[in-house]
Design an enzyme around this catalytic site. Structure first.
Site, PDB file in Angstrom:
ATOM      1  N   ARG A  87      41.814  59.815  44.118  1.00 59.76           N
ATOM      2  CA  ARG A  87      43.038  59.932  43.311  1.00 59.76           C
ATOM      3  C   ARG A  87      42.985  60.990  42.202  1.00 59.76           C
ATOM      4  NH1 ARG A  87      45.814  54.344  41.731  1.00 59.76           N
ATOM      5  NH2 ARG A  87      43.923  54.081  40.455  1.00 59.76           N
ATOM      6  N   ASP A  88      41.922  61.765  42.109  1.00 62.38           N
ATOM      7  CA  ASP A  88      41.917  62.860  41.130  1.00 62.38           C
ATOM      8  C   ASP A  88      41.072  64.023  41.630  1.00 62.38           C
ATOM      9  OD1 ASP A  88      42.613  64.193  38.804  1.00 62.38           O
ATOM     10  OD2 ASP A  88      41.009  63.295  37.593  1.00 62.38           O
ATOM     11  N   LEU A  89      41.277  64.379  42.888  1.00 63.76           N
ATOM     12  CA  LEU A  89      40.538  65.503  43.457  1.00 63.76           C
ATOM     13  C   LEU A  89      41.077  66.817  42.905  1.00 63.76           C
ATOM     14  CD1 LEU A  89      40.327  64.316  47.161  1.00 63.76           C
ATOM     15  CD2 LEU A  89      38.400  64.562  45.563  1.00 63.76           C
ATOM     16  N   ASN A  93      36.402  68.750  39.482  1.00 66.55           N
ATOM     17  CA  ASN A  93      35.650  67.543  39.831  1.00 66.55           C
ATOM     18  C   ASN A  93      34.741  67.751  41.032  1.00 66.55           C
ATOM     19  OD1 ASN A  93      36.669  66.043  37.741  1.00 66.55           O
ATOM     20  ND2 ASN A  93      38.272  65.056  38.943  1.00 66.55           N
TER      21      ASN A  93
END
Length: 222
Positions: A87-89, A93
């Site tokens: 959910r936060d690619l 990251n």
């Protein structure tokens, strides 16, 4: 807390391209801590910036970027098989080590889904706008494995085109305008922004970035 959640989720995933957590505990002040692998290298974001700022060796660095992207896809495909969505690619990251090893970081927004078709209801806006799927840009929507597929498409778009799949004009008009453009699917076409010889990859990015989750690839291995 998000800190504890990240340690628990990451510790449950055993894959060469996912940062390993070795142990978790609480100190004398009852504050949680965990130990994880120390990674030397740079983020994919830094590598992308360097690649698109130079005209020398682009083909070689492009192949390295594409190889790194495929490693990320393998890591997320594995996580999906374990019922976990990131959910936060985003490039910030993703770490690229000194010898080209790829590691997906920051699982603090990860969520569990039970099966291939499972969705999770979200409240609030999750993720980073430049890589955020429409369903996470709204205050209340549903998210699933298709949300990670969208973000992977956004990363591929940036590898191909040199910038995230957002119109520059929307990025200067405030967060609400940017989020509305994401929700409406008003984003650039990868095949029109990337070099001609990379249009095949552009079509892949466009499918990942489709407004409707059902029109994206059903799984990463597709």
């Amino acid at each position: 807390t998000r800190f504890v959640h990240e340690a628990q989720v990451t510790g449950s995933l055993q894959h060469p391209n996912i940062v390993p957590v070795y142990c978790m505990n609480w100190d004398n002040g009852d504050s949680p801590f965990y130990t994880m692998k120390y990674i030397r290298g740079e983020t994919l974001a830094i590598k992308l910036k360097a690649h698109h700022q130079t005209t020398q060796g682009n083909e070689k660095t492009f192949q390295l970027l594409l190889s790194s992207f495929l490693s990320v896809c393998q890591a997320i495909a594995y996580a999906h098989e374990q019922g976990v969505i990131h959910r936060d690619l985003k490039p910030d990251n993703i770490a690229i080590g000194e010898f080209g090893e790829v590691t997906v970081l920051d699982w603090g927004l990860a969520a569990n889904v039970q099966d291939e078709a499972a969705d999770q209801v979200t409240t609030g806006v999750y993720g980073t706008p430049n890589y955020m799927p429409p369903e996470l840009a709204s205050e209340e929507g549903r998210t699933g494995k298709y949300s990670d597929i969208y973000s992977l498409g956004a990363i591929l778009f940036e590898i191909l085109c040199g910038s995230p799949p957002r119109h520059p004009s929307f990025q200067t008009q405030g967060l609400n305008v940017l989020l509305q453009s994401i929700i409406s699917g008003d984003i650039p076409d990868a095949t029109e922004q990337c070099p001609g010889h990379l249009k095949g990859f552009g079509h892949i990015a466009n499918k990942c970035l489709h407004l409707e989750p059902g029109a994206r690839y059903l799984t990463i291995t597709d």
